[in-house]
Design a protein around this motif. Structure first.
Motif, PDB file in Angstrom:
ATOM      1  N   SER A 191       0.853  -1.185   0.000  1.00 59.90           N
ATOM      2  CA  SER A 191       0.000   0.000   0.000  1.00 59.90           C
ATOM      3  C   SER A 191       0.887   1.231   0.000  1.00 59.90           C
ATOM      4  O   SER A 191       1.764   1.373   0.863  1.00 59.90           O
ATOM      5  N   VAL A 192       0.678   2.107  -0.980  1.00 67.60           N
ATOM      6  CA  VAL A 192       1.422   3.369  -1.050  1.00 67.60           C
ATOM      7  C   VAL A 192       0.507   4.467  -0.511  1.00 67.60           C
ATOM      8  O   VAL A 192      -0.585   4.693  -1.034  1.00 67.60           O
ATOM      9  N   GLU A 193       0.947   5.120   0.556  1.00 65.32           N
ATOM     10  CA  GLU A 193       0.080   6.114   1.197  1.00 65.32           C
ATOM     11  C   GLU A 193       0.896   7.218   1.853  1.00 65.32           C
ATOM     12  O   GLU A 193       2.096   7.081   2.067  1.00 65.32           O
ATOM     13  N   LEU A 194       0.224   8.316   2.135  1.00 63.50           N
ATOM     14  CA  LEU A 194       0.877   9.442   2.805  1.00 63.50           C
ATOM     15  C   LEU A 194       1.177   9.080   4.252  1.00 63.50           C
ATOM     16  O   LEU A 194       0.355   8.472   4.941  1.00 63.50           O
ATOM     17  N   GLY A 195       2.360   9.462   4.717  1.00 65.81           N
ATOM     18  CA  GLY A 195       2.710   9.178   6.097  1.00 65.81           C
ATOM     19  C   GLY A 195       4.184   9.440   6.349  1.00 65.81           C
ATOM     20  O   GLY A 195       4.971   9.615   5.417  1.00 65.81           O
ATOM     21  N   THR A 196       4.557   9.446   7.601  1.00 66.90           N
ATOM     22  CA  THR A 196       5.945   9.677   7.992  1.00 66.90           C
ATOM     23  C   THR A 196       6.376   8.568   8.943  1.00 66.90           C
ATOM     24  O   THR A 196       5.804   8.423  10.024  1.00 66.90           O
ATOM     25  N   PRO A 197       7.380   7.782   8.565  1.00 66.78           N
ATOM     26  CA  PRO A 197       7.873   6.744   9.478  1.00 66.78           C
ATOM     27  C   PRO A 197       8.440   7.361  10.755  1.00 66.78           C
ATOM     28  O   PRO A 197       8.945   8.489  10.748  1.00 66.78           O
ATOM     29  N   VAL A 198       8.355   6.606  11.827  1.00 63.82           N
ATOM     30  CA  VAL A 198       8.859   7.059  13.123  1.00 63.82           C
ATOM     31  C   VAL A 198      10.068   6.215  13.507  1.00 63.82           C
ATOM     32  O   VAL A 198      10.050   4.993  13.376  1.00 63.82           O
ATOM     33  N   LYS A 199      11.112   6.881  13.982  1.00 63.21           N
ATOM     34  CA  LYS A 199      12.297   6.163  14.427  1.00 63.21           C
ATOM     35  C   LYS A 199      12.106   5.631  15.845  1.00 63.21           C
ATOM     36  O   LYS A 199      11.365   6.214  16.652  1.00 63.21           O
TER      37      LYS A 199
END
Length: 556
Positions: A208-216
């Motif tokens: 799934s390609v979607e808007l978002g920001t990974p969290v470290k």
């Protein structure tokens, strides 16, 4: 390194002569050991390096999967009728028939006979297998010029003010895989877009390609992925010549170390694929024996005793640059005439502040037992002659001093191949502060071929090569708190200390690596701070590349 091998051979001969002495039969116990370890299968030309599908200890039925195409990325079909089998057996046992070149088009049985006559039969089956990899390796929105971040089965597009309702994508997949629908057709990425990736063997994976920001993660890494593994045959190794490794830009660098031949020969390879890329410019450089890299990818090389030019350090700004002399000692006093240059390590930026460390051979073999330390401040080396530290604990030929900071007072690690020990040393007093426990891993192979210190996502790590003449594996330990260095396998804190176990990815040396050498090099942290790479070299064996990720798989 031939000198080291010859000495070992001499000792082995002395041992065999001594072994001829008669033993009273009532005390003579014959070994019942009949365990096979470190099995590896190569193609007849030395390329490959394939392991059993199940980890050690092996059962009586062993399956080795051979890729349908080789090398990876090509469409050259493989065959099972000419494969080279190697493995490690107890010294007192006999394998019948002997390992070597064989036809594995059908299963083949081998009988391992212990010294006391007991036997164990191992049936080896080779199976050709199409790739089951169905991964999105990279994803980029073409018109918006935005790179996505791949995390498990999701691709995150960073939040942006750019209109994403009509975008095409450039997608890199696992070799031989296919994707549907076609990403080169325009899609609306302002909302999730679903893709199916199909591997060559039919395995599918949904993304799934979607808007978002990974969290470290707050600290450390969450996952380790093996990027690739290349055998000595794949990389064009010569026995006993590849002893050290460095990273520079998109490449890793391997010198062809040979004290008996003048000049220098250094190859560099694409670090994403392991493919040979070129030869380093070595004009005017004689006898480079080991290399390392600084934090910006500059390559440092040290010569050896037989170069006859005093102790010299050279630096290459990148793989396309000409070498520059960084330091040349005024005489031989720093090494006391002993062999040096088997290992070199760098911490910091050579254009700013850095520490460079190298070692001589140890007192156990008539060496100087010295650590050589050069300091770089403001981009300038402080002295052509290094600070000399005579190490407090004696060792044999191969040792490595690894700085943990860019100051003259920074602490450092000291690792000895044989006898095997690893110490954390105070940079001011030069005294040992902490030592790794002798049981720092379960069932160690007995030697330490190489080591590297690195920092990633608010944590500090020490990577170690657990080695024997026949195979080696890499392990990573969390040394953020140096007091934890003595943690043993029996401790309740061991899992938090031993954060990566590469035993399953061991590299076998089809031509035994009697010098038990190798090295580890660290690539830079990615621009987004999510990943970094580690490269593990085994002399006579090959190289494995790993990617460490600090993305929290559950935090978006």
């Amino acid at each position: 390194m031939k000198k080291l091998f010859n000495s070992i051979l001499t000792i082995a001969c002395m041992f065999l002569i001594g072994a001829c002495a008669k033993i009273d039969p009532q005390f003579a116990l014959k070994s019942d050991s009949k365990t096979l370890t470190s099995l590896q299968v190569n193609f007849a030309d030395g390329t490959g390096g394939f392991h059993p599908t199940t980890p050690e200890p092996y059962g009586s039925n062993i399956t080795v999967e051979i890729p349908w195409y080789y090398p990876e990325g090509s469409y050259k079909e493989t065959s099972l009728d000419s494969l080279f089998v190697t493995g490690t057996i107890p010294n007192s046992s006999i394998m019948m028939p002997s390992f070597g070149l064989t036809n594995l088009s059908s299963p083949k049985s081998y009988t391992l006979k212990a010294q006391n006559g007991e036997t164990q039969v191992y049936k080896i089956t080779a199976v050709r297998k199409k790739s089951n990899k169905a991964e999105i390796v990279s994803f980029k929105l073409k018109e918006a010029d935005i790179n996505g971040v791949v995390v498990n089965n999701k691709v995150f597009i960073p939040y942006t003010d750019v209109n994403l309702s009509n975008q095409t994508a450039i997608v890199e997949l696992s070799y031989y895989a296919k994707i549907s629908p076609d990403p080169s057709a325009a899609h609306d990425y302002s909302k999730p877009v679903k893709y199916t990736v199909t591997a060559d063997d039919g395995t599918t994976k949904e993304f799934s390609v979607e808007l978002g920001t990974p969290v470290k993660l707050a600290k450390g890494f969450s996952a380790v992925k093996k990027l690739w593994s290349k055998s000595s045959g794949d990389l064009g190794f010569e026995d006993y010549r590849q002893l050290s490794i460095a990273i520079s830009g998109d490449y890793f660098v391997l010198p062809n170390s040979n004290e008996w031949v003048g000049g220098s020969s250094i190859k560099y390879y694409n670090r994403k694929t392991g493919a040979t890329a070129g030869n380093l410019n070595v004009t005017g450089v004689n006898g480079i024996y080991a290399v390392a890299n600084d934090s910006k990818g500059k390559i440092v090389g040290i010569n050896n005793l037989y170069a006859g030019n005093n102790v010299c350090l050279y630096v290459w700004d990148n793989v396309n640059a000409a070498p520059k002399l960084l330091a040349r000692t005024t005489d031989w006093s720093t090494v006391a005439g002993a062999f040096y240059g088997r290992k070199v390590a760098v911490y910091g930026d050579l254009s700013a502040n850095a520490i460079i460390m190298a070692t001589t051979d140890g007192k156990n073999v008539g060496g100087a037992n010295n650590v050589l330390k050069w300091t770089v401040q403001g981009g300038q080396i402080i002295s052509q002659d290094p600070e000399v530290i005579t190490y407090s604990k004696t060792y044999d030929y191969v040792a490595k001093a690894v700085p943990t900071g860019a100051l003259p007072t920074s602490d450092f690690y000291f690792v000895s191949n044989s006898p095997a020990f690893m110490n954390y040393v105070n940079g001011v007093s030069e005294s040992i502060q902490y030592s790794f426990n002798s049981s720092f891993i379960n069932n160690p192979r007995g030697n330490i071929g190489g080591a590297a210190y690195f920092e990633f996502n608010n944590a500090k790590y020490f990577a170690v090569d657990d080695a024997s003449a026949y195979s080696s594996a890499m392990h990573i330990f969390d040394v953020t708190d140096p007091a934890k260095i003595s943690t043993s396998t029996s401790s309740g804190d061991y899992a938090a200390f031993h954060v990566f176990d590469g035993s399953a990815d061991y590299i076998a040396s089809p031509s035994p690596n009697w010098n038990v050498t190798g090295d580890i090099a660290i690539g830079n942290v990615s621009a987004d701070g999510y990943t970094m790479t580690v490269y593990f070299l085994v002399t006579n064996g090959g190289v494995v590349a790993y990617e460490l990720s600090c993305i929290d798989p559950n935090g978006f």
